[in-house]
Design a protein around this motif. Structure first.
Motif, PDB file in Angstrom:
ATOM      1  N   ASP A   1      -8.607  27.163 -43.500  1.00 14.13           N
ATOM      2  CA  ASP A   1      -7.333  26.606 -43.955  1.00 14.13           C
ATOM      3  C   ASP A   1      -7.496  25.228 -44.585  1.00 14.13           C
ATOM      4  O   ASP A   1      -6.689  24.326 -44.371  1.00 14.13           O
ATOM      5  CB  ASP A   1      -6.354  26.551 -42.778  1.00 14.13           C
ATOM      6  CG  ASP A   1      -4.914  26.318 -43.225  1.00 14.13           C
ATOM      7  OD1 ASP A   1      -4.575  26.743 -44.349  1.00 14.13           O
ATOM      8  OD2 ASP A   1      -4.144  25.719 -42.460  1.00 14.13           O
ATOM      9  N   PHE A   2      -8.561  25.050 -45.362  1.00 14.23           N
ATOM     10  CA  PHE A   2      -8.760  23.794 -46.064  1.00 14.23           C
ATOM     11  C   PHE A   2      -7.958  23.778 -47.359  1.00 14.23           C
ATOM     12  O   PHE A   2      -8.034  24.722 -48.154  1.00 14.23           O
ATOM     13  CB  PHE A   2     -10.236  23.572 -46.402  1.00 14.23           C
ATOM     14  CG  PHE A   2     -10.988  22.810 -45.361  1.00 14.23           C
ATOM     15  CD1 PHE A   2     -10.605  21.527 -45.004  1.00 14.23           C
ATOM     16  CD2 PHE A   2     -12.090  23.359 -44.740  1.00 14.23           C
ATOM     17  CE1 PHE A   2     -11.301  20.809 -44.046  1.00 14.23           C
ATOM     18  CE2 PHE A   2     -12.797  22.660 -43.781  1.00 14.23           C
ATOM     19  CZ  PHE A   2     -12.397  21.381 -43.423  1.00 14.23           C
TER      20      PHE A   2
ATOM     21  N   MET B   1      -0.864  23.429 -27.493  1.00 19.81           N
ATOM     22  CA  MET B   1       0.030  24.103 -28.439  1.00 19.81           C
ATOM     23  C   MET B   1      -0.550  25.398 -29.018  1.00 19.81           C
ATOM     24  O   MET B   1       0.173  26.162 -29.657  1.00 19.81           O
ATOM     25  CB  MET B   1       0.401  23.158 -29.580  1.00 19.81           C
ATOM     26  CG  MET B   1      -0.691  22.833 -30.545  1.00 19.81           C
ATOM     27  SD  MET B   1      -0.082  21.657 -31.785  1.00 19.81           S
ATOM     28  CE  MET B   1      -1.496  21.568 -32.861  1.00 19.81           C
ATOM     29  N   GLY B   2      -1.822  25.662 -28.799  1.00 22.00           N
ATOM     30  CA  GLY B   2      -2.411  26.868 -29.356  1.00 22.00           C
ATOM     31  C   GLY B   2      -3.101  26.597 -30.676  1.00 22.00           C
ATOM     32  O   GLY B   2      -3.011  25.498 -31.235  1.00 22.00           O
TER      33      GLY B   2
ATOM     34  N   THR C   1      -3.335  23.399 -41.296  1.00 20.93           N
ATOM     35  CA  THR C   1      -2.223  22.724 -41.975  1.00 20.93           C
ATOM     36  C   THR C   1      -0.975  22.721 -41.096  1.00 20.93           C
ATOM     37  O   THR C   1      -0.192  21.763 -41.121  1.00 20.93           O
ATOM     38  CB  THR C   1      -1.910  23.387 -43.326  1.00 20.93           C
ATOM     39  OG1 THR C   1      -1.748  24.800 -43.129  1.00 20.93           O
ATOM     40  CG2 THR C   1      -3.033  23.162 -44.331  1.00 20.93           C
ATOM     41  N   ILE C   2      -0.790  23.773 -40.288  1.00 20.03           N
ATOM     42  CA  ILE C   2       0.359  23.812 -39.361  1.00 20.03           C
ATOM     43  C   ILE C   2       0.108  22.886 -38.185  1.00 20.03           C
ATOM     44  O   ILE C   2       1.016  22.162 -37.742  1.00 20.03           O
ATOM     45  CB  ILE C   2       0.612  25.261 -38.887  1.00 20.03           C
ATOM     46  CG1 ILE C   2       0.981  26.152 -40.076  1.00 20.03           C
ATOM     47  CG2 ILE C   2       1.712  25.303 -37.842  1.00 20.03           C
ATOM     48  CD1 ILE C   2       1.168  27.617 -39.721  1.00 20.03           C
ATOM     49  N   CYS C   3      -1.136  22.872 -37.666  1.00 20.31           N
ATOM     50  CA  CYS C   3      -1.473  21.924 -36.598  1.00 20.31           C
ATOM     51  C   CYS C   3      -1.181  20.495 -37.040  1.00 20.31           C
ATOM     52  O   CYS C   3      -0.565  19.696 -36.299  1.00 20.31           O
ATOM     53  CB  CYS C   3      -2.951  22.036 -36.243  1.00 20.31           C
ATOM     54  SG  CYS C   3      -3.425  23.488 -35.316  1.00 20.31           S
ATOM     55  N   ASP C   4      -1.618  20.174 -38.235  1.00 19.05           N
ATOM     56  CA  ASP C   4      -1.419  18.826 -38.765  1.00 19.05           C
ATOM     57  C   ASP C   4       0.068  18.472 -38.801  1.00 19.05           C
ATOM     58  O   ASP C   4       0.481  17.383 -38.353  1.00 19.05           O
ATOM     59  CB  ASP C   4      -2.029  18.740 -40.171  1.00 19.05           C
ATOM     60  CG  ASP C   4      -2.115  17.320 -40.697  1.00 19.05           C
ATOM     61  OD1 ASP C   4      -1.065  16.692 -40.856  1.00 19.05           O
ATOM     62  OD2 ASP C   4      -3.232  16.855 -40.981  1.00 19.05           O
TER      63      ASP C   4
ATOM     64  N   LYS D   1       2.545  19.856 -37.026  1.00 14.08           N
ATOM     65  CA  LYS D   1       3.088  19.776 -35.672  1.00 14.08           C
ATOM     66  C   LYS D   1       2.688  18.484 -34.982  1.00 14.08           C
ATOM     67  O   LYS D   1       3.464  17.903 -34.217  1.00 14.08           O
ATOM     68  CB  LYS D   1       2.611  20.976 -34.846  1.00 14.08           C
ATOM     69  CG  LYS D   1       3.335  22.283 -35.176  1.00 14.08           C
ATOM     70  CD  LYS D   1       2.821  23.423 -34.314  1.00 14.08           C
ATOM     71  CE  LYS D   1       3.705  24.654 -34.458  1.00 14.08           C
ATOM     72  NZ  LYS D   1       5.030  24.473 -33.842  1.00 14.08           N
ATOM     73  N   LEU D   2       1.474  18.013 -35.233  1.00 12.88           N
ATOM     74  CA  LEU D   2       1.013  16.790 -34.597  1.00 12.88           C
ATOM     75  C   LEU D   2       1.624  15.534 -35.220  1.00 12.88           C
ATOM     76  O   LEU D   2       1.602  14.463 -34.623  1.00 12.88           O
ATOM     77  CB  LEU D   2      -0.514  16.706 -34.651  1.00 12.88           C
ATOM     78  CG  LEU D   2      -1.244  17.755 -33.815  1.00 12.88           C
ATOM     79  CD1 LEU D   2      -2.745  17.675 -34.036  1.00 12.88           C
ATOM     80  CD2 LEU D   2      -0.919  17.602 -32.334  1.00 12.88           C
ATOM     81  N   ARG D   3       2.177  15.666 -36.398  1.00 14.35           N
ATOM     82  CA  ARG D   3       2.896  14.545 -37.022  1.00 14.35           C
ATOM     83  C   ARG D   3       4.351  14.483 -36.594  1.00 14.35           C
ATOM     84  O   ARG D   3       5.023  13.491 -36.817  1.00 14.35           O
ATOM     85  CB  ARG D   3       2.814  14.638 -38.543  1.00 14.35           C
ATOM     86  CG  ARG D   3       1.483  14.201 -39.115  1.00 14.35           C
ATOM     87  CD  ARG D   3       1.473  14.188 -40.633  1.00 14.35           C
ATOM     88  NE  ARG D   3       1.226  15.511 -41.197  1.00 14.35           N
ATOM     89  CZ  ARG D   3       2.109  16.180 -41.945  1.00 14.35           C
ATOM     90  NH1 ARG D   3       3.300  15.659 -42.208  1.00 14.35           N
ATOM     91  NH2 ARG D   3       1.805  17.365 -42.430  1.00 14.35           N
ATOM     92  N   ALA D   4       4.842  15.577 -35.994  1.00 15.77           N
ATOM     93  CA  ALA D   4       6.264  15.653 -35.633  1.00 15.77           C
ATOM     94  C   ALA D   4       6.602  14.733 -34.458  1.00 15.77           C
ATOM     95  O   ALA D   4       5.772  14.493 -33.590  1.00 15.77           O
ATOM     96  CB  ALA D   4       6.608  17.097 -35.270  1.00 15.77           C
TER      97      ALA D   4
END
Length: 371
Positions: A50-51, A357-358, A363-366, A368-371
């Motif tokens: 997912d780069f 969080m799994g 890109t989704i992890c990034d 979610k971690l910014r939220a």
């Protein structure tokens, strides 16, 4: 391509089956032709890991971080060379070898060190769940495991476990041992918390999507520990867990300060290694240089031995894309942690959230971690 591969495994290229690394490198140097492009490599970066950045951008980023961290490594090496009374101009590799001799594992049992680190982490860095088990590496697994490795089991059930194997014969240096324990425990925490709290077994499936988050966390956790020690050494009013953790580095403030400085050197060396792995992966698979050419340049640039660089980079070529996902997203994870703390969050809250969080695409992890 197939003909060349056949020669590497059927004995046609003499020396590749040698037990010593210099002979293998010599064989590669003698028989390696022009750089060879790995078909589909850029698409693999996007599809498996997912780069979003291109291979060229990843290489530029890794090269930039290498240069930044090498400046720190060389400054720390000069400082430690003076402390350890080494000759002026000693290489990074020479200083690192002496650090290993100065701070050996000694009387500290790996299990005791692991427990102390886990207790410290649970109080200040990340929630540590039950289900983590540290064991000596079984003899039959030693050829496949370097200093240590985490193997998650039962992670699709409500009772996940993480088997943390440590190979004592392969690590005699205290600071390397601590880094290995911290790194592998980070994986175990991530796998167990995700299995317990992510909400769906699909978010804990083993596969490439795990790599950016869990390897990034483990990479950054090494930095967390060494800098956490530097933040509290010499302070009064410490908790029992803080004192126990500092005592791994020595019994007096002076001893602890010196060892923590050496631990930061150790941590930055491994950051440099991760940057090099990322560069090697991109540059060799994109056909920009051969692996042997990469070794020559990396050795000249870092002062690390050719044999060490071979051991740390060669095996990763078996998994194209893995090393950049590990290194690039590790630094990004650290940036996200620092941003969260700057917004009045805590390191422990951020790391626990990330660990539980799994394994989403990066890109989704990034996001979610910014939220």
């Amino acid at each position: 391509m197939l003909d060349h591969f056949k020669k590497t495994v059927d004995g046609s290229i003499k020396g590749l089956d040698a037990d010593d690394v210099p002979t293998v490198i010599h064989a590669l140097r003698e028989h390696t032709g022009a750089p060879t492009y790995t078909e589909g490599y850029p698409q693999l970066l996007a599809d498996l890991y997912d780069f979003v950045p291109s291979a060229a951008d990843l290489d530029t980023t890794a090269t930039t971080w290498l240069e930044q961290d090498l400046t720190i490594v060389k400054a720390l090496a000069a400082e430690l060379a003076s402390l350890l009374r080494l000759p002026r101009g000693s290489s990074v590799g020479d200083v690192w070898a002496e650090v290993g001799r100065k701070w050996p594992v000694g009387a500290i049992r790996v299990k005791d060190a692991a427990k102390i680190c886990a207790n410290f982490a649970d109080a200040y860095l990340v929630e540590v769940p039950a289900g983590l088990k540290l064991s000596p590496t079984p003899h039959y697994l030693e050829p496949m495991i370097t200093g240590g490795q985490d193997i998650a089991v039962d992670f699709l059930t409500d009772k996940p476990q993480s088997c943390l194997y440590y190979t004592e014969d392969k690590t005699s240096a205290l600071l390397t041992m601590l880094n290995v324990v911290v790194h592998e425990y980070s994986h175990g925490i991530n796998f167990v918390l995700s299995a317990q709290r992510a909400g769906s077994p699909l978010l804990n499936l083993a596969g490439p999507m795990q790599v950016p988050l869990t390897e990034g966390q483990a990479f950054w956790r090494e930095w967390d520990f060494s800098h956490a020690a530097a933040d509290i050494v010499g302070h009064s009013g410490l908790t029992g867990r803080q004192r126990d953790y500092l005592n791994l580095y020595g019994q007096t403030t002076a001893e602890q300060s010196q060892a923590i400085r050496a631990a930061q050197f150790e941590t930055y060396i491994w950051r440099v290694v991760r940057h090099l792995r990322a560069m090697c992966d991109v540059e060799v698979n994109m056909g920009w240089r051969t692996f042997v050419d990469f070794l020559d340049q990396a050795g000249e640039q870092t002062g690390l031995t050719e044999e060490f660089l071979f051991g740390e980079c060669f095996t990763f070529l078996a998994q194209p894309g893995y090393a950049p996902a590990y290194a690039i997203d590790g630094i990004r994870y650290g940036q996200l942690q620092q941003q969260a703390v700057a917004k009045a969050g805590t390191v422990k809250d951020f790391n626990t959230k990330a660990s539980a969080m799994g394994f989403y695409p990066w890109t989704i992890c990034d996001r979610k971690l910014r939220a």
